[in-house]
Design a protein around this motif. Structure first.
Motif, PDB file in Angstrom:
ATOM      1  N   GLU A 183       0.842  -1.191   0.000  1.00 47.64           N
ATOM      2  CA  GLU A 183       0.000   0.000   0.000  1.00 47.64           C
ATOM      3  C   GLU A 183       0.881   1.247   0.000  1.00 47.64           C
ATOM      4  O   GLU A 183       1.721   1.424   0.887  1.00 47.64           O
ATOM      5  CB  GLU A 183      -0.925   0.002   1.215  1.00 47.64           C
ATOM      6  N   TYR A 184       0.695   2.086  -1.008  1.00 46.48           N
ATOM      7  CA  TYR A 184       1.482   3.300  -1.161  1.00 46.48           C
ATOM      8  C   TYR A 184       0.577   4.502  -1.386  1.00 46.48           C
ATOM      9  O   TYR A 184      -0.566   4.370  -1.838  1.00 46.48           O
ATOM     10  CB  TYR A 184       2.429   3.185  -2.366  1.00 46.48           C
ATOM     11  N   ASP A 185       1.138   5.678  -1.098  1.00 46.02           N
ATOM     12  CA  ASP A 185       0.506   6.951  -1.454  1.00 46.02           C
ATOM     13  C   ASP A 185       1.507   7.674  -2.346  1.00 46.02           C
ATOM     14  O   ASP A 185       2.498   8.232  -1.877  1.00 46.02           O
ATOM     15  CB  ASP A 185       0.219   7.753  -0.183  1.00 46.02           C
ATOM     16  N   PHE A 186       1.249   7.642  -3.666  1.00 44.94           N
ATOM     17  CA  PHE A 186       2.193   8.202  -4.621  1.00 44.94           C
ATOM     18  C   PHE A 186       1.911   9.683  -4.891  1.00 44.94           C
ATOM     19  O   PHE A 186       0.793  10.161  -4.699  1.00 44.94           O
ATOM     20  CB  PHE A 186       2.156   7.417  -5.927  1.00 44.94           C
ATOM     21  N   SER A 187       2.938  10.378  -5.381  1.00 46.27           N
ATOM     22  CA  SER A 187       2.881  11.826  -5.562  1.00 46.27           C
ATOM     23  C   SER A 187       2.355  12.221  -6.936  1.00 46.27           C
ATOM     24  O   SER A 187       3.020  12.019  -7.958  1.00 46.27           O
ATOM     25  CB  SER A 187       4.284  12.418  -5.365  1.00 46.27           C
ATOM     26  N   GLU A 188       1.179  12.824  -6.951  1.00 45.98           N
ATOM     27  CA  GLU A 188       0.626  13.367  -8.190  1.00 45.98           C
ATOM     28  C   GLU A 188       1.356  14.642  -8.613  1.00 45.98           C
ATOM     29  O   GLU A 188       1.443  14.956  -9.795  1.00 45.98           O
ATOM     30  CB  GLU A 188      -0.868  13.662  -8.028  1.00 45.98           C
ATOM     31  N   ASP A 189       1.883  15.381  -7.629  1.00 43.30           N
ATOM     32  CA  ASP A 189       2.633  16.588  -7.935  1.00 43.30           C
ATOM     33  C   ASP A 189       3.859  16.269  -8.774  1.00 43.30           C
ATOM     34  O   ASP A 189       4.154  16.952  -9.758  1.00 43.30           O
ATOM     35  CB  ASP A 189       3.064  17.273  -6.627  1.00 43.30           C
ATOM     36  N   ASN A 190       4.580  15.221  -8.384  1.00 44.86           N
ATOM     37  CA  ASN A 190       5.798  14.862  -9.090  1.00 44.86           C
ATOM     38  C   ASN A 190       5.507  14.481 -10.536  1.00 44.86           C
ATOM     39  O   ASN A 190       6.235  14.867 -11.452  1.00 44.86           O
ATOM     40  CB  ASN A 190       6.497  13.709  -8.361  1.00 44.86           C
ATOM     41  N   MET A 191       4.417  13.734 -10.750  1.00 48.96           N
ATOM     42  CA  MET A 191       4.054  13.340 -12.110  1.00 48.96           C
ATOM     43  C   MET A 191       3.528  14.517 -12.920  1.00 48.96           C
ATOM     44  O   MET A 191       3.942  14.719 -14.068  1.00 48.96           O
ATOM     45  CB  MET A 191       3.000  12.227 -12.082  1.00 48.96           C
ATOM     46  N   SER A 192       2.640  15.321 -12.352  1.00 50.18           N
ATOM     47  CA  SER A 192       1.968  16.363 -13.131  1.00 50.18           C
ATOM     48  C   SER A 192       2.825  17.608 -13.332  1.00 50.18           C
ATOM     49  O   SER A 192       2.512  18.450 -14.183  1.00 50.18           O
ATOM     50  CB  SER A 192       0.639  16.753 -12.468  1.00 50.18           C
ATOM     51  N   LEU A 193       3.923  17.726 -12.586  1.00 49.49           N
ATOM     52  CA  LEU A 193       4.860  18.831 -12.786  1.00 49.49           C
ATOM     53  C   LEU A 193       6.169  18.377 -13.431  1.00 49.49           C
ATOM     54  O   LEU A 193       6.870  19.175 -14.052  1.00 49.49           O
ATOM     55  CB  LEU A 193       5.182  19.510 -11.448  1.00 49.49           C
ATOM     56  N   GLY A 194       6.500  17.095 -13.296  1.00 48.64           N
ATOM     57  CA  GLY A 194       7.792  16.605 -13.760  1.00 48.64           C
ATOM     58  C   GLY A 194       7.732  15.704 -14.972  1.00 48.64           C
ATOM     59  O   GLY A 194       8.666  14.948 -15.231  1.00 48.64           O
ATOM     60  N   HIS A 195       6.652  15.776 -15.743  1.00 49.24           N
ATOM     61  CA  HIS A 195       6.487  14.865 -16.878  1.00 49.24           C
ATOM     62  C   HIS A 195       7.351  15.219 -18.087  1.00 49.24           C
ATOM     63  O   HIS A 195       7.560  14.393 -18.969  1.00 49.24           O
ATOM     64  CB  HIS A 195       5.023  14.789 -17.302  1.00 49.24           C
ATOM     65  N   GLY A 196       7.818  16.472 -18.173  1.00 50.52           N
ATOM     66  CA  GLY A 196       8.710  16.858 -19.262  1.00 50.52           C
ATOM     67  C   GLY A 196       8.034  17.479 -20.468  1.00 50.52           C
ATOM     68  O   GLY A 196       8.708  17.938 -21.387  1.00 50.52           O
ATOM     69  N   TYR A 197       6.717  17.500 -20.478  1.00 50.23           N
ATOM     70  CA  TYR A 197       5.979  18.120 -21.582  1.00 50.23           C
ATOM     71  C   TYR A 197       5.787  19.612 -21.320  1.00 50.23           C
ATOM     72  O   TYR A 197       5.862  20.077 -20.173  1.00 50.23           O
ATOM     73  CB  TYR A 197       4.600  17.466 -21.735  1.00 50.23           C
ATOM     74  N   ASN A 198       5.512  20.359 -22.366  1.00 51.48           N
ATOM     75  CA  ASN A 198       5.258  21.790 -22.249  1.00 51.48           C
ATOM     76  C   ASN A 198       3.788  22.014 -21.876  1.00 51.48           C
ATOM     77  O   ASN A 198       3.014  22.622 -22.615  1.00 51.48           O
ATOM     78  CB  ASN A 198       5.599  22.494 -23.567  1.00 51.48           C
ATOM     79  N   LEU A 199       3.427  21.490 -20.720  1.00 46.65           N
ATOM     80  CA  LEU A 199       2.066  21.608 -20.202  1.00 46.65           C
ATOM     81  C   LEU A 199       2.140  21.920 -18.714  1.00 46.65           C
ATOM     82  O   LEU A 199       2.850  21.240 -17.963  1.00 46.65           O
ATOM     83  CB  LEU A 199       1.287  20.303 -20.391  1.00 46.65           C
ATOM     84  N   SER A 200       1.418  22.939 -18.290  1.00 51.20           N
ATOM     85  CA  SER A 200       1.377  23.259 -16.869  1.00 51.20           C
ATOM     86  C   SER A 200       0.434  22.289 -16.149  1.00 51.20           C
ATOM     87  O   SER A 200      -0.330  21.555 -16.783  1.00 51.20           O
ATOM     88  CB  SER A 200       0.883  24.694 -16.664  1.00 51.20           C
TER      89      SER A 200
END
Length: 515
Positions: free
Chosen positions: A169-186
């Motif tokens: 059971e984990y609680d993963f970081s959505e911030d890390n994925m949605s800010l660190g994905h590498g695309y030119n999308l905020s």
């Protein structure tokens, strides 16, 4: 050799001198195949002419040939880095291969392994009419994306968290994925599961929520990656049945949809606040992602504001906090225009010590399909190892269902003329489109530049090669073409450099361990 203990659903499997004893070999536990599988309730037969053990277990047929670095489950070849072998007249098999063969979970200690298996009835005629993963401790708590456009990250990581439960059971970081994905999308502009897949398959995440909390608008570059995603399947558009089967097998699945009046539920003609039910049949485009965690075939069409033609709905976990719907969950009609159309199941999530090195040039994943107007083609990537290493696996995309492949290698590559001496390693097929990792047996030694080549055949496709193409999308403008050496070919004789001919990197990764 030192002994080992094996437990199946918390019950210790008993062995004797007659059956053979499990033991700890070179960093892995080997067990007498017949006694181990029989204790799990399987039927085991030996086919002398083909030197193959046939196992029947919970509706599955598994063929295990001796001294081969693969087994065959229900007709599909699954490659391994170890093989079954005869020892003192008895067939022994690595326990990790057993765990994967039956679709179980294993927890390893120094000299023991505890195997946990939940019997899954996934035959079409016996899929239950009502199912809820929450009843099996397979869903993490509802979260709140607030005013962000990060629903896709919440759905992706919610599905992965579900896939790992109840064993982990984990609680993963959505911030890390949605800010660190590498695309030119905020974070406000959103994303989709292909962006999530590129982040996960390059091993950028997942990381823990506590190491990169949501809402601070900052990426923690030092957050520790917790798991390596090695496989994900794209479910066919036609099917609620396939979605149900995937939920039973893998846990929650991520699906796109159109969600009307996101912050003003009382004004929506498609959402019924009283029953937490939703049905959309309009023409607006997809704008939201959720996790499908169950279904109810009996859910009445009368529960919806706008009535669909028939009863039945998927049970979905949303990311608007517990105040939305029924404590954060709601029902979406089977008849909804978009639910179930863009669906991904995360099917193979491995420990971070599975390989020591990942070689890749497609950091942003699959952006554009390439090929020669036919369903077959060749593609290749070349890599320079950091020392004496073992090539253990490769990964690539199957862009259509029922894709077949052949994998080759050149271990000392200096130019396209060396493709003439490529060596065959393995072949197989995939039932679903998706992203796959193929293991290469005990591995191939590499200490100089090497090339991995894939011959792919995707029925019905005209462009079967996945590429990270420059100019494919304005939000993917961070593509670097100088970090790879890729090639494509129609016939394996005439090769073109992908970075020049396509302005693209080939989506083909290689995984190695230290020699």
């Amino acid at each position: 050799l030192p002994g080992a203990e094996i437990y199946f659903n918390d019950k210790k499997i008993q062995y004797s001198e007659e059956t053979g004893q499990p033991f700890l070999g070179d960093s892995e536990i080997l067990a007498p195949l017949r006694q181990t599988m029989t204790a799990m309730g399987a039927k085991v037969t030996w086919e002398a002419t083909t030197q193959t053990v046939r196992i029947r277990f919970d509706g599955n047929t598994i063929e295990v040939p001796l001294e081969k670095y693969y087994f065959i489950r229900n007709g599909q070849v699954l490659n391994h880095d170890s093989a079954a072998r005869l020892i003192n007249g008895k067939t022994y098999i690595p326990v990790r291969a057993i765990v994967e063969a039956i679709g179980a979970k294993g927890v390893w200690a120094a000299d023991s392994v505890r195997i946990t298996y939940q019997r899954q009835d996934t035959s079409v005629k016996r899929i239950p009419k009502v199912f809820d993963l929450r009843e099996y401790n397979r869903v993490t708590p509802v979260k709140d994306q607030r005013q962000s456009g990060a629903c896709w990250a919440f759905a992706s990581l919610g599905a992965i968290e579900s896939a790992l439960m109840p064993w982990e059971e984990y609680d993963f970081s959505e911030d890390n994925m949605s800010l660190g994905h590498g695309y030119n999308l905020s974070q406000a502009q959103g994303g989709d599961y292909m962006i999530a897949l590129s982040y996960l398959t390059r091993w950028a995440g997942p990381v823990l929520e506590r190491d990169d909390p949501f809402g601070d608008n900052i990426v923690n570059p030092n957050a520790r990656v917790i798991k390596h995603l090695q496989e994900a399947i794209f479910l066919p558009k036609e099917g609620e049945l396939g979605i149900k089967r995937a939920i039973l097998l893998y846990g929650g699945v991520q699906s796109s949809m159109y969600l009307d009046q996101v912050q003003q539920w009382g004004d929506s003609e498609y959402y019924n606040e009283q029953t937490a039910s939703y049905y959309y049949d309009g023409s607006r485009l997809i704008n939201h992602d959720v996790v499908i965690i169950g279904w109810d075939d009996y859910y009445s069409r009368d529960n919806f504001k706008k009535k669909p033609k028939r009863d039945g709905a998927f049970l979905c976990k949303n990311s608007f906090g517990r105040e939305f719907g029924r404590s954060g969950y709601f029902y979406v009609s089977y008849e909804d225009k978009y639910i179930g159309q863009n669906v991904i199941a995360y099917t193979k999530i491995e420990p971070v010590n599975n390989y020591q090195h990942i070689y890749q040039s497609d950091k942003l994943g699959c952006l554009l399909k390439a090929g020669y107007g036919e369903e077959r083609a060749y593609f290749a990537n070349c890599y320079e190892p950091g020392g004496a290493e073992m090539l253990k696996a490769v990964s690539f995309y199957a862009l259509e269902p029922n894709t077949s492949y052949e994998i080759y290698v050149v271990t000392d590559f200096s130019g396209t003329q060396d493709f003439q001496r490529m060596e065959s390693l393995t072949k197989g097929s995939f039932s679903y489109a998706g992203y796959y990792t193929v293991k290469l047996g005990q591995g191939i030694p590499v200490n100089k530049k090497f090339a991995v080549i894939v011959r792919i055949n995707s029925p019905g496709a005209t462009h079967p090669i996945a590429t990270e193409a420059k100019g494919a999308a304005k939000w993917a403008d961070g593509i670097e073409l100088t970090d790879g050496e890729g090639y494509i070919s129609y016939d394996a004789k005439n090769w073109k450099r992908a970075e020049e001919y396509l302005e693209a990197n080939v989506c083909l990764k290689a995984f190695t361990t230290n020699h």
